[in-house]
Design a protein around this motif. Sequence first.
Motif, short mmCIF file in Angstrom:
data_model
loop_
_atom_site.label_atom_id
_atom_site.label_comp_id
_atom_site.label_asym_id
_atom_site.label_seq_id
_atom_site.Cartn_x
_atom_site.Cartn_y
_atom_site.Cartn_z
N CYS A 38 -26.80 -10.94 -3.08
CA CYS A 38 -26.58 -12.10 -2.65
C CYS A 38 -25.02 -12.13 -2.01
O CYS A 38 -24.38 -11.14 -2.39
N HIS A 67 -26.85 -8.28 -10.12
CA HIS A 67 -27.42 -9.47 -10.99
C HIS A 67 -28.81 -9.90 -10.93
O HIS A 67 -28.93 -10.79 -11.82
N GLU A 68 -29.47 -9.76 -10.09
CA GLU A 68 -30.75 -10.40 -9.91
C GLU A 68 -31.84 -9.53 -10.15
O GLU A 68 -32.34 -8.64 -9.28
#
Length: 346
Positions: free
Chosen positions: A37, A59-60
């Motif tokens: 992102c 972090h996703e």
Amino acid sequence: MKVARFHAPGDIRLEEVPEPVARPGEVKIRVRNCSTCGTDVKIYRFGHHHIRPPRVMGHEIAGEIVELGEGVTGWNPGDRVQVIAAIPCGECEECRRGHRTVCPNQESMGYHYDGGFAQYMVVPAKVLAVDGLNRIPDGVGFAEASLAEPLACVLNGQELARVGEGDDVVVVGSGPIGCLHVRLARSRGAARVFLADLNAERLTMAADLVRPDAAICSGETDLVDEVLKLTGGRGADVVITAAASGAAQQQALQMAARQGRISFFGGLPKDDPIIACDSNLVHYRELTIVGANGSSPAHNARALRLIADGAVPVADLITHRLGLDEVMDAIDVVARGAAIKVTIEP
Ligand SMILES: [Zn+2]
Ligand SMILES: [Zn+2]
């Protein structure tokens, strides 16, 4: 195993490192998808004060459990899981009051702990302690599950802005977060959803997918005029700025209806965070301005449910699937706004 590690601004390296081991209370997973992102682009360019390099980014995260640390119960190797990104402490006054998104002791995957741009990753005991590991429902793929984290943040934003039945909603910013806002607003019963972006190309790409009631190119027309025209002069019940733009925040105040809610969903650059706010607009029109700081573990669980139920479809928002050795290409595509969602399959 292979990892993508941040060493310094402009310096992300693909490296070979030993596989991590699950210590007591931890779970080791084989990462299947870790989506990228705008934050990853920011970290690549500027670093982050919470990152002490070298640090595995990402972090996703979604993957499957391969090993349980001592004392871990309720999970088994082979379980398919999604991992929260922001980790509240669970013990401070804010956490006790249920305000877990604003825990002052918050830590994050990919910042304080090695993240998901890796073949294997350890889920910290702190994540398990706050119910931050979610079972992926049958029928939901790993890539879709990795989008539960950004959707959780969007859900937090729309709860705070009280998006609901019959609302006219404007979403400013047509990146992946903007697209998720359009879809979630629809699932919450919004009457009409308008999507705006300065970049005509990106707006067209997003609008083709999420079909807003109107797509407004704010680079070509006056956004405030256009929204007032579309709403018969009333303005929008909710305006969400999913862009790092002070100008968009100022416009949001001007195009909100009476008793409208404004979500400053995207933060501003930390060296330029001041905007002009006509406080009489807020006063006489009874406006509400809210922020949004990530998501809680409960938001992640509910976001995964929304994806599984089909209330918020996300599969078609994943426009690029790249391998771990293409992580720099992924960051470049995200930086150029040439994709909706880019996911890494390590
Ligand atoms: Zn993210
Ligand atoms: Zn806390």
